[in-house]
Design an enzyme around this catalytic site. Structure first.
Site, PDB file in Angstrom:
ATOM      1  N   THR A  48     -15.109   7.363  12.655  1.00  0.00           N
ATOM      2  CA  THR A  48     -14.999   7.463  14.327  1.00  0.00           C
ATOM      3  C   THR A  48     -16.498   7.445  14.952  1.00  0.00           C
ATOM      4  OG1 THR A  48     -12.915   8.359  13.958  1.00  0.00           O
ATOM      5  CG2 THR A  48     -14.129   8.467  16.223  1.00  0.00           C
ATOM      6  N   CYS A  49     -17.406   8.180  14.255  1.00  0.00           N
ATOM      7  CA  CYS A  49     -18.610   8.265  14.828  1.00  0.00           C
ATOM      8  C   CYS A  49     -19.229   7.095  14.666  1.00  0.00           C
ATOM      9  CB  CYS A  49     -19.444   9.457  14.116  1.00  0.00           C
ATOM     10  SG  CYS A  49     -18.699  10.994  14.026  1.00  0.00           S
ATOM     11  N   HIS A  50     -19.229   6.306  13.690  1.00  0.00           N
ATOM     12  CA  HIS A  50     -20.068   5.368  13.462  1.00  0.00           C
ATOM     13  C   HIS A  50     -19.678   3.823  13.927  1.00  0.00           C
ATOM     14  CE1 HIS A  50     -23.130   2.952  11.211  1.00  0.00           C
ATOM     15  NE2 HIS A  50     -22.098   1.876  10.566  1.00  0.00           N
TER      16      HIS A  50
END
Ligand code: BEZ
Length: 161
Positions: A48-50
């Protein structure tokens, strides 16, 4: 206790790779006299962060700056080497400062630490975004689910500015 709107951020030191190697970046230099968007992620390279959270801020960095934001910083409980690799692979350029809070000192001081032991991440940061003016929290959006971006994304912040 978690930091809240109206609170002053605690003094902190982050690490980051610059042109001359690893440097310390202090909270005074980051926040004094500036309007700063700070968002925090559970981990560099996590899906999700990437794929969502960081790319949203890369896409909208210029829009945020056009609304008066001086600096966009991303804090993660990852070591500075990992954050350097993440910065290089994410096309961040100068738009966003990726800051290492590798020992989770800042994250604990603002009460945003979370034990992500299930997926083997250990102690990390909750996913959140805040608007900081001269070191004081003016707005704060914390995700209930660290694996989702629903209130802490660049578009949500832009809509509030
Ligand atoms: C993520 O995809 O960013 C994520 C994965 C596991 C735990 C927290 C976040």
């Amino acid at each position: 206790m978690a930091i809240a709107i109206g609170d002053k951020l605690p003094a902190a030191t982050f690490k980051k790779f610059g042109a001359d190697g690893m440097v310390d970046i202090g909270s005074d230099d980051l926040f004094t006299g500036k309007k700063v968007v700070l968002f925090a992620v559970p981990g560099a390279f996590t899906p999700t962060c990437h794929e969502q959270h960081l790319p949203g801020f890369v896409r909208h960095a210029a829009d945020l700056k056009a609304k008066g934001v001086d600096e966009i910083v991303c804090v993660a409980v990852n070591d500075p080497f990992v954050l350097k690799a993440w910065e290089e692979q994410s096309g961040v350029g100068d738009a966003i400062k990726l800051l290492s809070d590798g020992n989770a000192d800042f994250t604990r001081a603002v009460g945003m630490d979370v034990a992500l032991t299930g997926p083997f991440l250990g102690t990390r940061s909750k996913r959140y975004a805040m608007l900081v003016e001269d070191g004081v929290v003016k707005d704060l959006m914390v995700e209930d689910n660290p694996g989702a971006v629903s209130v802490s994304g660049a578009e949500e912040l832009l809509a509030k500015l």
